[in-house]
Design a protein around this motif. Structure first.
Motif, PDB file in Angstrom:
ATOM      1  N   UNK A  94       1.892  12.831  -0.793  1.00 41.89           N
ATOM      2  CA  UNK A  94       1.898  14.428  -1.881  1.00 41.89           C
ATOM      3  C   UNK A  94       0.641  15.119  -2.237  1.00 41.89           C
ATOM      4  N   UNK A  95      -0.620  14.309  -2.007  1.00 41.37           N
ATOM      5  CA  UNK A  95      -1.735  15.662  -1.834  1.00 41.37           C
ATOM      6  C   UNK A  95      -1.422  16.721  -0.509  1.00 41.37           C
ATOM      7  N   UNK A  96      -1.473  16.019   0.226  1.00 38.93           N
ATOM      8  CA  UNK A  96      -1.747  16.848   1.546  1.00 38.93           C
ATOM      9  C   UNK A  96      -0.394  17.256   2.180  1.00 38.93           C
ATOM     10  N   UNK A  97       0.634  17.790   1.693  1.00 44.16           N
ATOM     11  CA  UNK A  97       1.933  18.598   1.692  1.00 44.16           C
ATOM     12  C   UNK A  97       1.142  20.131   1.158  1.00 44.16           C
ATOM     13  N   UNK A  98       2.125  21.459   1.431  1.00 45.77           N
ATOM     14  CA  UNK A  98       1.136  22.051   1.230  1.00 45.77           C
ATOM     15  C   UNK A  98       1.554  22.062   0.093  1.00 45.77           C
ATOM     16  N   UNK A 124       1.056  -1.062  -0.106  1.00 41.64           N
ATOM     17  CA  UNK A 124       0.175   0.046   0.015  1.00 41.64           C
ATOM     18  C   UNK A 124       0.999   1.914   0.021  1.00 41.64           C
ATOM     19  N   UNK A 125       2.187   0.892  -0.645  1.00 43.70           N
ATOM     20  CA  UNK A 125       2.787   2.431  -0.583  1.00 43.70           C
ATOM     21  C   UNK A 125       2.493   3.259  -1.082  1.00 43.70           C
ATOM     22  N   UNK A 126       2.522   3.031  -2.670  1.00 43.88           N
ATOM     23  CA  UNK A 126       1.839   4.094  -3.816  1.00 43.88           C
ATOM     24  C   UNK A 126       0.472   5.037  -2.568  1.00 43.88           C
ATOM     25  N   UNK A 127      -0.230   3.950  -2.718  1.00 42.28           N
ATOM     26  CA  UNK A 127      -1.040   4.960  -1.867  1.00 42.28           C
ATOM     27  C   UNK A 127      -1.175   5.580  -0.636  1.00 42.28           C
ATOM     28  N   UNK A 128       0.425   5.246   0.291  1.00 42.06           N
ATOM     29  CA  UNK A 128       0.701   6.132   1.196  1.00 42.06           C
ATOM     30  C   UNK A 128       1.402   7.664   0.664  1.00 42.06           C
ATOM     31  N   UNK A 129       1.988   7.097   0.047  1.00 41.66           N
ATOM     32  CA  UNK A 129       2.604   8.460  -0.973  1.00 41.66           C
ATOM     33  C   UNK A 129       1.824   9.242  -1.753  1.00 41.66           C
ATOM     34  N   UNK A 161       3.960  20.106  -3.083  1.00 40.29           N
ATOM     35  CA  UNK A 161       2.555  18.719  -3.265  1.00 40.29           C
ATOM     36  C   UNK A 161       2.533  17.885  -4.631  1.00 40.29           C
ATOM     37  N   UNK A 162       1.738  17.559  -5.160  1.00 43.10           N
ATOM     38  CA  UNK A 162       0.901  17.181  -6.062  1.00 43.10           C
ATOM     39  C   UNK A 162       1.512  17.143  -7.800  1.00 43.10           C
ATOM     40  N   UNK A 163       1.906  19.018  -7.833  1.00 44.38           N
ATOM     41  CA  UNK A 163       2.542  19.597  -8.416  1.00 44.38           C
ATOM     42  C   UNK A 163       3.962  18.586  -9.106  1.00 44.38           C
TER      43      UNK A 163
END
Lengths: 348, 166
Positions: free
Chosen positions: A62-66, A53-58, A236-238
């Motif tokens: 990524x999404x939660x970072x500022x 489940x590591x990719x999900x955690x990653x 973040x996700x960018x």
């Protein structure tokens, strides 16, 4: 019929798109596990069994970072940059023949989204547009290091595109077609193109490494010289999209190498045991995926084995070694194909 | 029917992006709008069933030439402060000159008639097999001359790129 056709194509596009994303997601996991294996570590093992489940955690991380957009940057282009990278990465999957057509109720359903008769040129068109996402992102950051990283990345991609194109010309000469579907269909049993074009195949694989910015050609990313690379200012996700596009490119490059040189969905001897065409088509899809996974492993194996180049060595290899070699390959291929005419001319 | 709508859409996009190339202040935006214009024109080629031309158009113009433009403009880092200021007389004379060119063009096009083509049009002429046959049979000499021109340009570029010419 027309509507059915349209619905079928839309479903096929969605399937190919989701498979691409899924494989790219799990490539990040495979990368960590293979790196760990090659360095005698365990690798990620906390999230779920064996860390699957590591990719999900990653992704959640990524999404939660500022999210930060530099105030001096060009905001619209700053956002378009990573989007364009993802777009061009996903566009190539359209022309790859994932398998033979499946026959259901007398209607053939091909496993290729679009068998355009200029498939290879389409591939090169999309490839040459891949530069824009990186360049726009790097420039819009309004940061000297980002700009330098972007220029490094794009000049590397442009340089290796030339050798890649010339190595493909030799392949087009032997197969006599520009359609990817036909190239895959021609390579039945052992007639894989790698046996007819060994040098061209080698050049193509090296150029694919350079095009995807993978090690040993991962010069655009360099902490010691460029702080980060073309994505220094991204967060973040960018940033995630830029990195994710690399994995999609790796998957698509593996698919292209398997299709062009390693028989695509064909597997020798399978016709002896399986006779039903539908089962053959499904098995062909499985075989293609086995080849693709093998090449993805090869990409990672090389990354964790070879040291990287210096930038001038990279340019020397591209312009002074690969391009002359690919031209030599093209000339040799042409001479071999015209050997009867040449012999007839000299024996006169 | 749908091709007609597509034609109008693509023409509208091409004209809009082309005018944006001229109207935007930022040179990078101009280059990017020009790339979009090339895409609209490639769409026109696809509508004419000339897929080879469309693909080559994208590869050569959008993929190679405009990337080099972008390189140069990004490295020069042009912006408002470094923009050369033109005098009012220059601006005025430019308006007069281009205005009279527009009058001439409108006048010339107004008198033009639509010509009906007499010879039948082969819809598959843009496909790559037919294009290759035509280029290497009918137009062999011009094709080879163009290749010599390109070769000369390539040799010139390599000569200019050399660090020291002995």
């Amino acid at each position: 019929m027309e509507l059915n056709f349209l619905i079928y194509k839309v479903i096929l596009v969605l399937i190919v798109f989701s498979i691409t994303l899924l494989v790219a997601t799990y490539s990040t996991y495979a990368e960590r596990k293979i790196a760990a294996f090659l360095q005698d570590r365990i690798g990620p093992d906390r999230a779920g069994p064996f860390g699957i489940l590591q990719p999900l955690a990653d992704a959640v991380k990524m999404f939660m970072k500022e999210e930060m957009i530099p105030s001096v940057s060009n905001k619209i282009l700053f956002i378009i940059g990573p989007g364009l990278c993802m777009l061009t990465a996903c566009m190539t999957g359209v022309i790859i023949p994932w398998g033979k057509s499946i026959n259901i109720g007398g209607v053939d359903y091909p496993m290729q989204i679009a068998d355009v008769n200029i498939g290879i040129l389409y591939l090169f068109g999309v490839l040459s547009l891949g530069v824009y996402g990186i360049m726009i992102g790097g420039w819009a950051s309004n940061n000297k290091y980002s700009l330098l990283g972007a220029i490094r990345a794009s000049s590397q991609m442009i340089s290796y595109e030339v050798a890649m194109g010339i190595s493909i010309i030799a392949l087009v000469m032997t197969t006599g077609t520009l359609s990817t579907g036909e190239i895959a269909a021609q390579q039945t049993s052992w007639h894989w193109n790698v046996l007819y074009q060994p040098l061209g195949c080698l050049i193509f694989i090296i150029c694919a490494f350079a095009e995807t910015n993978r090690a040993p050609f991962d010069l655009p990313e360099c902490e010691t010289e460029l702080v980060g690379g073309y994505h220094t200012e991204y967060s973040s996700m960018k940033l995630g999209l830029f990195l994710f596009a690399e994995y999609i490119n790796m998957f698509i490059s593996s698919a292209v190498i398997s299709t062009f040189y390693f028989g695509g969905y064909n597997m020798p001897l399978i016709g002896r045991w399986v006779h039903d065409p539908n089962w053959l088509a499904i098995l062909g899809f499985v075989f293609l995926f086995m080849k693709i996974v093998g090449f993805i492993f090869f990409f990672m194996w090389v990354r964790w084995t070879l040291p990287r180049f210096r930038y001038d060595q990279l340019m020397n290899l591209g312009w002074k070694v690969l391009i002359p070699l690919s031209i030599l390959n093209m000339v040799l291929t042409g001479t071999w194909m015209m050997r009867h005419e040449i012999m007839a001319y000299f024996s006169k | 029917m749908i091709t007609e709508y597509l034609f109008y859409l693509l023409s509208f996009l091409a004209l809009m992006f082309a005018s944006m190339v001229v109207l935007t202040k930022n040179p990078i935006h101009s280059v990017l709008y020009l790339v979009l214009t090339f895409f609209a024109i490639a769409g026109h080629y696809v509508l004419l069933n000339a897929q080879f031309l469309a693909a080559v158009h994208i590869i050569v113009y959008a993929g190679a030439i405009m990337v080099l433009f972008l390189f140069v403009i990004m490295l020069l880092n042009l912006n408002k402060e470094t923009e050369a200021h033109k005098s009012i007389w220059l601006k005025g004379s430019a308006v007069v000159a281009s205005g009279s060119l527009m009058v001439v063009l409108v006048g010339a096009l107004k008198g033009a008639e639509t010509i009906q083509t007499t010879n039948t049009f082969n819809a598959n002429i843009g496909l790559i097999e037919n294009l290759g046959m035509t280029l290497f049979n009918e137009f062999l000499l011009p094709f080879e001359l163009a290749s010599i021109l390109l070769l000369a340009a390539m040799v010139g570029a390599v000569m200019l790129g050399k660090k020291s010419i002995k």
